[in-house]
Design an enzyme around this catalytic site. Structure first.
Site, PDB file in Angstrom:
ATOM      1  N   ALA A 240       0.576  -4.617  -0.319  1.00 27.34           N
ATOM      2  CA  ALA A 240       1.965  -4.783   0.100  1.00 27.34           C
ATOM      3  C   ALA A 240       2.211  -4.232   1.504  1.00 27.34           C
ATOM      4  O   ALA A 240       1.315  -3.672   2.149  1.00 27.34           O
ATOM      5  CB  ALA A 240       2.883  -4.103  -0.907  1.00 27.34           C
ATOM      6  N   HIS A 241       3.440  -4.375   1.947  1.00 31.65           N
ATOM      7  CA  HIS A 241       3.832  -3.982   3.303  1.00 31.65           C
ATOM      8  C   HIS A 241       3.595  -2.493   3.566  1.00 31.65           C
ATOM      9  O   HIS A 241       3.804  -1.648   2.704  1.00 31.65           O
ATOM     10  CB  HIS A 241       5.305  -4.313   3.549  1.00 31.65           C
ATOM     11  CG  HIS A 241       6.253  -3.568   2.644  1.00 31.65           C
ATOM     12  ND1 HIS A 241       6.713  -2.301   2.910  1.00 31.65           N
ATOM     13  CD2 HIS A 241       6.813  -3.931   1.473  1.00 31.65           C
ATOM     14  CE1 HIS A 241       7.520  -1.906   1.958  1.00 31.65           C
ATOM     15  NE2 HIS A 241       7.592  -2.880   1.061  1.00 31.65           N
ATOM     16  N   ASN A 242       3.105  -2.193   4.750  1.00 29.21           N
ATOM     17  CA  ASN A 242       2.926  -0.819   5.238  1.00 29.21           C
ATOM     18  C   ASN A 242       1.885  -0.006   4.477  1.00 29.21           C
ATOM     19  O   ASN A 242       1.814   1.211   4.626  1.00 29.21           O
ATOM     20  CB  ASN A 242       4.257  -0.063   5.238  1.00 29.21           C
ATOM     21  CG  ASN A 242       5.244  -0.638   6.230  1.00 29.21           C
ATOM     22  OD1 ASN A 242       6.061  -1.485   5.860  1.00 29.21           O
ATOM     23  ND2 ASN A 242       5.176  -0.209   7.484  1.00 29.21           N
ATOM     24  N   VAL A 243       1.071  -0.661   3.666  1.00 28.85           N
ATOM     25  CA  VAL A 243      -0.045   0.036   3.011  1.00 28.85           C
ATOM     26  C   VAL A 243      -1.122   0.333   4.041  1.00 28.85           C
ATOM     27  O   VAL A 243      -1.312  -0.416   5.003  1.00 28.85           O
ATOM     28  CB  VAL A 243      -0.610  -0.820   1.860  1.00 28.85           C
ATOM     29  CG1 VAL A 243      -1.968  -0.302   1.380  1.00 28.85           C
ATOM     30  CG2 VAL A 243       0.383  -0.866   0.709  1.00 28.85           C
ATOM     31  N   SER A 260       3.817   0.922   1.248  1.00 33.28           N
ATOM     32  CA  SER A 260       3.789   2.217   1.941  1.00 33.28           C
ATOM     33  C   SER A 260       2.861   3.247   1.315  1.00 33.28           C
ATOM     34  O   SER A 260       2.933   4.433   1.643  1.00 33.28           O
ATOM     35  CB  SER A 260       5.207   2.801   2.038  1.00 33.28           C
ATOM     36  OG  SER A 260       6.052   1.937   2.782  1.00 33.28           O
TER      37      SER A 260
END
Length: 341
Positions: A240-243, A260
């Protein structure tokens, strides 16, 4: 393409015992070797096959001694398994050594690319894209605007790389991978409806990363989703986003990592693991398959279960779980004795 035992020995820095002119044109398992094939023996469990194989050439460890005559030419090397892996890589490079630009395909006028580019049919390269040397882009690949790709990168058929993504060198991306799609960002309204939160970050893939078929890596809301150097991702993983995935971390298929979360270096994560968002997972962590992670994890922990607990604690608990029917029967018998006075 054919190679002699002598040529192979030169590649592997090995020593030939047998016919130096024995020719091979394919690779095979030792139990399935046929004339013209090359195989190897590193596991003693398969030694008996050496004396029955029809393979023309067999790679063995340099301390291996035959106990009876063999029909195959031997190449002795320091590490037979590693040597065979080297040949597999060499063979793969030859097989995938494509070049040229097939039509129909599209390269934007502002795009730049280095020598040795292969661009398959129906591939698309957007505006201001920068591509390094010896990059192989197979048919039906989409590369969006402002993407940067390093040297010696392979994108197999159907890969989609959204705009602004950065891909390093020596990267392999298998079919169906999607890099840079929007993260799962929605803001709930007062009456239950959702409003989309624009995802304006990007994805960074560092050097020596391998990404398996069907994996999806979402762009960051702000900043970057980052896959660090040497990470290995299996098929059908959702990131997912910002991982952030640390260096040399390996993740098996069907794992999902929520937004995240930061994962450290040299971690091993089994298949179908679920990891909640906004967590920090340390270095050298090992997570068994189908575990559910809902808390921060310190360095060197080994976890299993859902919710995950320490690996040894899980095994102890599982023993008791298996014995529950027997334990409950004992409890019922004791209750009867007590109630009957």
């Amino acid at each position: 393409m054919k190679f002699t035992a002598t040529q192979i020995a030169e590649i592997l820095d090995g020593k030939v015992e047998g016919n130096p002119e024995a020719e091979v044109s394919e690779l095979a398992k030792i139990e399935e070797g046929s004339e013209g094939s090359l195989t190897f023996l590193s596991n003693p469990k398969y030694t008996s096959f050496l004396y029955t194989t029809n393979a023309s050439v067999t790679i063995v460890n340099d301390d291996f001694e035959v106990e009876q005559p063999v029909n195959t030419t031997l190449i002795k090397v320091k590490d037979a398994y590693k040597a065979f892996s080297t040949l597999l890589e060499y063979y793969n490079q030859i097989k995938l050594n494509k070049s040229g630009i097939e039509q129909p395909s599209h390269i934007s006028e502002s795009a730049k690319y280095g020598e040795g580019l292969y661009l398959g049919a129906f591939a698309y390269i957007g505006e201001n894209v920068s591509i390094g040397e010896n990059v192989k882009i197979y048919p039906n690949v989409y590369i969006g605007d402002n993407v940067k790709i390093g040297n010696n990168v392979t994108l197999f058929p159907g890969v989609k790389v959204y705009s602004e993504s950065l891909i390093g060198s020596e990267v392999t991306i298998h079919s169906g991978v999607v890099i840079g799609a929007d993260g799962f960002g929605f803001s709930p309204g007062d009456t239950g409806e959702y409003s989309k939160v624009p995802q304006i970050g990007n994805v960074i893939i560092e050097d020596y990363v391998d990404i398996g078929a069907g994996t999806t890596i979402d762009r960051a809301t702000l900043g970057s989703t980052i896959i660090r150097k040497g990470a290995k991702l299996d098929n059908h993983i959702q990131i997912a986003h910002n991982v952030e995935i640390g260096e040399n971390t390996a993740i098996a298929a069907q794992t999902g990592i929520a937004g995240s979360t930061k994962i450290g270096k040299n971690c091993l994560i089994g298949g179908q693991v679920g990891i909640a968002g906004h967590l920090t997972i340390g270095n050298r962590v090992k997570i068994q398959a189908q575990s559910g992670i809902g808390r921060d994890i310190k360095d060197d922990e080994m976890l299993q279960g859902s919710p995950a607990i320490g690996y040894s604690d899980y095994n102890k608990s599982y023993i008791h779980f298996k014995n529950l029917p027997k334990t409950m029967n004992i409890i019922h018998q004791l209750e009867k004795k007590i109630n009957n006075g």
